[in-house]
Design an enzyme around this catalytic site. Sequence first.
Site, short mmCIF file in Angstrom:
data_model
loop_
_atom_site.label_atom_id
_atom_site.label_comp_id
_atom_site.label_asym_id
_atom_site.label_seq_id
_atom_site.Cartn_x
_atom_site.Cartn_y
_atom_site.Cartn_z
N LEU A 220 0.86 -1.19 0.00
CA LEU A 220 0.00 0.00 0.00
C LEU A 220 0.89 1.23 0.00
CD1 LEU A 220 -2.77 -0.72 2.68
CD2 LEU A 220 -3.12 -0.49 0.22
N HIS A 221 0.64 2.14 -0.94
CA HIS A 221 1.46 3.35 -0.94
C HIS A 221 0.76 4.58 -1.50
CE1 HIS A 221 1.91 2.22 -5.16
NE2 HIS A 221 2.32 3.45 -5.40
#
Length: 387
Positions: A220-221
């Site tokens: 997740l970014h």
Amino acid sequence: MGANPVTAGPVLCVVGARPNFMKMAPLLAAFARDPALPRAVLVHTGQHYDASMSGRLFADLRLPAPALNLEVGSATHAVQTAEVMRRFEPVLDQYLPSVVVVVGDVNSTLACSLVAVKRRVPVVHVEAGLRSFDRRMPEEINRLLTDQIADLLYTTERSAAANLAREGVAAERVVFAGNVMIDALRGNLPRAVPPAETLRRAGLDPALTRNEQGFGAVTLHRPANVDRPDTLRECVEILRAASAKLPLVCALHPRTRGNVDRFGLASLLETPAIAVLPPQGYLEMLGLMAKAAVVLTDSGGMQEETTALGVPCLTMRESTERPITVDEGTNTIVGRDAALTLRLVDEILAGGGKRGRVPELWDGHAAERIAAHLGAWIAVRHAAEPA
């Protein structure tokens, strides 16, 4: 007749951030093997500024050391784009390239394209025509603008040509070549690090990846998911709930990890069923993806890689610029819908989930096709130039 490497300027190849490295590695290898092409020169803008991670990716992908590192580093989108432009312009004077090759959709891609086209140096965009149709994404703006000014556009899927046609891009500028990201994947899969070894190196229990149900790999970014407390909480709560069904290995971006702590969400990840890792090298992530029962991500590239690997992917975004991964591949868009995500995890555990098929020309030879076409294209342009 190929371009004369003595008189034709070099092919200036630009990388800036992690996704670029995976795409440029097979291109540089193919360019080096093609005698019709002038020499290739690699320029790293330094947009991905973590020296240790950057060096690790170069080693993993067998990329040659860049001729130049512009060392731009992190900043706002405006400052970073402007700084890449400022530092890249003298590079054109130094090398007098035949073309500038850019890949993907990061700020460096747009910045170097703008500089080159204003200096009348042809721009070649690899991975052109992808659209999420969400202009809130900075990458979407980079894609749209780069494609408008590029002279030659290589696409990864046929729907990209329709996107470009709607935007007024002439068909003769567009070439369907396939997906160089998959070239990198196929070439490096035998060297992928086993998941248990990745956990062992991190001081975590390797048994987590040997669970009877398998394990899930997570990244997740994207700012839409991780930069606000409410959206990041939704994501982390989904991961916590999913970990009750199968163990998760989460390779978290430093900004994501920092926000988890800053927003007081760390306790949600503190369970034996979740292994939290720092960002991993390419070969480590390739090993995790290849052996995972399911991948949960907001990455664009991982949607493609999981489709090539035949691994179900649940994309925690509201849209994708890679629709072929949904239409033909293993990808399903779930956003932050907890009920949908958990239902699909159950289906994957019960029956293997969505398998799809590998799209057309995702065969590991895209870079070769690009090299052959580009060599002929440069030769024609070079022959037409005044002596």
